[in-house]
Design a protein around this motif. Sequence first.
Motif, PDB file in Angstrom:
ATOM      1  N   VAL A  53       0.856  -1.182   0.000  1.00 42.91           N
ATOM      2  CA  VAL A  53       0.000   0.000   0.000  1.00 42.91           C
ATOM      3  C   VAL A  53       0.893   1.234   0.000  1.00 42.91           C
ATOM      4  CG1 VAL A  53      -1.665   1.339   1.359  1.00 42.91           C
ATOM      5  CG2 VAL A  53      -1.921  -1.132   1.185  1.00 42.91           C
ATOM      6  N   ARG A  54       0.622   2.149  -0.935  1.00 44.79           N
ATOM      7  CA  ARG A  54       1.327   3.436  -0.989  1.00 44.79           C
ATOM      8  C   ARG A  54       0.418   4.510  -0.409  1.00 44.79           C
ATOM      9  NH1 ARG A  54       3.474   1.739  -5.952  1.00 44.79           N
ATOM     10  NH2 ARG A  54       5.721   1.996  -5.999  1.00 44.79           N
ATOM     11  N   LEU A  55       0.919   5.251   0.567  1.00 47.84           N
ATOM     12  CA  LEU A  55       0.137   6.322   1.165  1.00 47.84           C
ATOM     13  C   LEU A  55       0.409   7.642   0.453  1.00 47.84           C
ATOM     14  CD1 LEU A  55       0.586   5.361   4.916  1.00 47.84           C
ATOM     15  CD2 LEU A  55      -1.230   4.698   3.340  1.00 47.84           C
ATOM     16  N   GLN A  56      -0.372   8.641   0.783  1.00 46.42           N
ATOM     17  CA  GLN A  56      -0.198   9.966   0.204  1.00 46.42           C
ATOM     18  C   GLN A  56       1.121  10.584   0.672  1.00 46.42           C
ATOM     19  OE1 GLN A  56      -2.337  11.472  -2.041  1.00 46.42           O
ATOM     20  NE2 GLN A  56      -3.175   9.396  -2.020  1.00 46.42           N
ATOM     21  N   PRO A  57       1.678  11.520  -0.100  1.00 49.00           N
ATOM     22  CA  PRO A  57       2.896  12.215   0.365  1.00 49.00           C
ATOM     23  C   PRO A  57       2.673  12.874   1.723  1.00 49.00           C
ATOM     24  CG  PRO A  57       2.496  12.684  -1.942  1.00 49.00           C
ATOM     25  CD  PRO A  57       1.274  11.951  -1.431  1.00 49.00           C
ATOM     26  N   MET A  58       3.719  12.848   2.549  1.00 43.58           N
ATOM     27  CA  MET A  58       3.634  13.373   3.918  1.00 43.58           C
ATOM     28  C   MET A  58       4.915  14.100   4.289  1.00 43.58           C
ATOM     29  SD  MET A  58       2.160  10.115   5.985  1.00 43.58           S
ATOM     30  CE  MET A  58       0.767   9.205   5.372  1.00 43.58           C
ATOM     31  N   THR A  59       4.814  14.881   5.359  1.00 46.02           N
ATOM     32  CA  THR A  59       5.992  15.544   5.912  1.00 46.02           C
ATOM     33  C   THR A  59       6.834  14.493   6.652  1.00 46.02           C
ATOM     34  OG1 THR A  59       4.976  16.002   8.052  1.00 46.02           O
ATOM     35  CG2 THR A  59       4.633  17.648   6.318  1.00 46.02           C
ATOM     36  N   PRO A  60       8.094  14.807   6.942  1.00 45.49           N
ATOM     37  CA  PRO A  60       8.926  13.854   7.699  1.00 45.49           C
ATOM     38  C   PRO A  60       8.294  13.454   9.037  1.00 45.49           C
ATOM     39  CG  PRO A  60      10.305  15.531   6.735  1.00 45.49           C
ATOM     40  CD  PRO A  60       8.871  15.957   6.487  1.00 45.49           C
ATOM     41  N   PHE A  61       7.709  14.410   9.754  1.00 42.79           N
ATOM     42  CA  PHE A  61       7.062  14.101  11.039  1.00 42.79           C
ATOM     43  C   PHE A  61       5.926  13.103  10.836  1.00 42.79           C
ATOM     44  CE2 PHE A  61       3.252  14.927  13.587  1.00 42.79           C
ATOM     45  CZ  PHE A  61       3.711  14.521  14.838  1.00 42.79           C
ATOM     46  N   GLU A  62       5.082  13.350   9.830  1.00 40.48           N
ATOM     47  CA  GLU A  62       3.948  12.466   9.577  1.00 40.48           C
ATOM     48  C   GLU A  62       4.412  11.055   9.208  1.00 40.48           C
ATOM     49  OE1 GLU A  62       0.626  15.636   7.935  1.00 40.48           O
ATOM     50  OE2 GLU A  62       2.214  14.972   6.568  1.00 40.48           O
ATOM     51  N   ARG A  63       5.442  10.981   8.368  1.00 35.36           N
ATOM     52  CA  ARG A  63       5.966   9.664   7.981  1.00 35.36           C
ATOM     53  C   ARG A  63       6.489   8.908   9.193  1.00 35.36           C
ATOM     54  NH1 ARG A  63       8.468  12.712   3.942  1.00 35.36           N
ATOM     55  NH2 ARG A  63      10.503  12.227   4.812  1.00 35.36           N
ATOM     56  N   LYS A  64       7.164   9.592  10.093  1.00 31.03           N
ATOM     57  CA  LYS A  64       7.714   8.956  11.295  1.00 31.03           C
ATOM     58  C   LYS A  64       6.601   8.342  12.136  1.00 31.03           C
ATOM     59  CE  LYS A  64      10.712   8.769  15.001  1.00 31.03           C
ATOM     60  NZ  LYS A  64      10.204   7.552  15.635  1.00 31.03           N
ATOM     61  N   VAL A  65       5.510   9.073  12.318  1.00 28.59           N
ATOM     62  CA  VAL A  65       4.385   8.566  13.111  1.00 28.59           C
ATOM     63  C   VAL A  65       3.814   7.304  12.453  1.00 28.59           C
ATOM     64  CG1 VAL A  65       2.051   9.055  13.953  1.00 28.59           C
ATOM     65  CG2 VAL A  65       3.819  10.835  14.059  1.00 28.59           C
ATOM     66  N   VAL A  66       3.665   7.328  11.125  1.00 27.38           N
ATOM     67  CA  VAL A  66       3.128   6.160  10.412  1.00 27.38           C
ATOM     68  C   VAL A  66       4.096   4.979  10.509  1.00 27.38           C
ATOM     69  CG1 VAL A  66       2.450   5.266   8.155  1.00 27.38           C
ATOM     70  CG2 VAL A  66       1.710   7.549   8.845  1.00 27.38           C
ATOM     71  N   HIS A  67       5.402   5.225  10.293  1.00 30.46           N
ATOM     72  CA  HIS A  67       6.393   4.143  10.404  1.00 30.46           C
ATOM     73  C   HIS A  67       6.343   3.498  11.793  1.00 30.46           C
ATOM     74  CE1 HIS A  67       8.435   4.472   6.583  1.00 30.46           C
ATOM     75  NE2 HIS A  67       8.785   5.720   6.780  1.00 30.46           N
ATOM     76  N   ASP A  68       6.234   4.328  12.823  1.00 29.76           N
ATOM     77  CA  ASP A  68       6.183   3.798  14.195  1.00 29.76           C
ATOM     78  C   ASP A  68       4.941   2.932  14.407  1.00 29.76           C
ATOM     79  OD1 ASP A  68       8.563   5.057  14.738  1.00 29.76           O
ATOM     80  OD2 ASP A  68       7.672   6.685  15.915  1.00 29.76           O
ATOM     81  N   ALA A  69       3.810   3.358  13.867  1.00 27.96           N
ATOM     82  CA  ALA A  69       2.571   2.592  14.013  1.00 27.96           C
ATOM     83  C   ALA A  69       2.686   1.258  13.276  1.00 27.96           C
ATOM     84  CB  ALA A  69       1.380   3.391  13.484  1.00 27.96           C
ATOM     85  N   VAL A  70       3.247   1.291  12.074  1.00 28.20           N
ATOM     86  CA  VAL A  70       3.394   0.062  11.280  1.00 28.20           C
ATOM     87  C   VAL A  70       4.360  -0.907  11.965  1.00 28.20           C
ATOM     88  CG1 VAL A  70       4.233  -0.863   9.078  1.00 28.20           C
ATOM     89  CG2 VAL A  70       2.791   1.185   9.107  1.00 28.20           C
ATOM     90  N   ALA A  71       5.401  -0.374  12.600  1.00 37.85           N
ATOM     91  CA  ALA A  71       6.413  -1.214  13.254  1.00 37.85           C
ATOM     92  C   ALA A  71       5.819  -2.063  14.378  1.00 37.85           C
ATOM     93  CB  ALA A  71       7.544  -0.341  13.796  1.00 37.85           C
ATOM     94  N   GLU A  72       4.683  -1.631  14.931  1.00 34.10           N
ATOM     95  CA  GLU A  72       4.044  -2.369  16.026  1.00 34.10           C
ATOM     96  C   GLU A  72       3.255  -3.580  15.529  1.00 34.10           C
ATOM     97  OE1 GLU A  72       1.592   0.375  18.143  1.00 34.10           O
ATOM     98  OE2 GLU A  72       3.256   1.700  18.631  1.00 34.10           O
ATOM     99  N   ILE A  73       3.085  -3.695  14.214  1.00 29.48           N
ATOM    100  CA  ILE A  73       2.240  -4.755  13.663  1.00 29.48           C
ATOM    101  C   ILE A  73       3.099  -5.833  13.020  1.00 29.48           C
ATOM    102  CG2 ILE A  73       0.436  -5.263  11.983  1.00 29.48           C
ATOM    103  CD1 ILE A  73      -0.619  -2.424  12.556  1.00 29.48           C
ATOM    104  N   GLU A  74       2.873  -7.055  13.463  1.00 31.09           N
ATOM    105  CA  GLU A  74       3.633  -8.206  12.979  1.00 31.09           C
ATOM    106  C   GLU A  74       3.243  -8.535  11.538  1.00 31.09           C
ATOM    107  OE1 GLU A  74       6.676 -10.582  13.759  1.00 31.09           O
ATOM    108  OE2 GLU A  74       5.760  -9.385  15.361  1.00 31.09           O
ATOM    109  N   GLY A  75       4.250  -8.838  10.708  1.00 31.84           N
ATOM    110  CA  GLY A  75       3.969  -9.303   9.354  1.00 31.84           C
ATOM    111  C   GLY A  75       4.057  -8.250   8.269  1.00 31.84           C
ATOM    112  N   VAL A  76       4.335  -7.004   8.654  1.00 27.27           N
ATOM    113  CA  VAL A  76       4.475  -5.934   7.664  1.00 27.27           C
ATOM    114  C   VAL A  76       5.688  -5.072   8.000  1.00 27.27           C
ATOM    115  CG1 VAL A  76       2.013  -5.769   7.085  1.00 27.27           C
ATOM    116  CG2 VAL A  76       2.929  -4.384   8.937  1.00 27.27           C
ATOM    117  N   HIS A  77       6.182  -4.340   7.009  1.00 29.83           N
ATOM    118  CA  HIS A  77       7.211  -3.331   7.268  1.00 29.83           C
ATOM    119  C   HIS A  77       6.968  -2.157   6.330  1.00 29.83           C
ATOM    120  CE1 HIS A  77       9.159  -5.184   3.766  1.00 29.83           C
ATOM    121  NE2 HIS A  77       9.865  -4.071   3.670  1.00 29.83           N
ATOM    122  N   SER A  78       7.557  -1.011   6.671  1.00 28.56           N
ATOM    123  CA  SER A  78       7.324   0.183   5.867  1.00 28.56           C
ATOM    124  C   SER A  78       8.648   0.822   5.467  1.00 28.56           C
ATOM    125  CB  SER A  78       6.473   1.195   6.640  1.00 28.56           C
ATOM    126  OG  SER A  78       7.106   1.565   7.842  1.00 28.56           O
TER     127      SER A  78
END
Length: 67
Positions: A25-50
């Motif tokens: 899944v490709r998300l919309q363009p984001m600022t560095p802060f926004e991307r960091k928050v999304v990466h952190d959320a994804v990191a908590e979920i087993e079976g995926v990486h961003s």
Amino acid sequence: AERREELRDLGKASAEKVLSSGEKVRLQPMTPFERKVVHDAVAEIEGVHSESEGEDPRRRVVIFPKT
């Protein structure tokens, strides 16, 4: 704080979508802060990486199923 929560929810929902579909899944363009928050959320979920792809200001998060 509200935007951070929205981004966390977006990251988690997108990761769940990747898990169920097996497709990246490709998300919309984001600022560095926004991307960091999304990466952190994804990191908590087993079976995926961003990863981030593209160049600012069009840089975006892409969520992949782990192989």
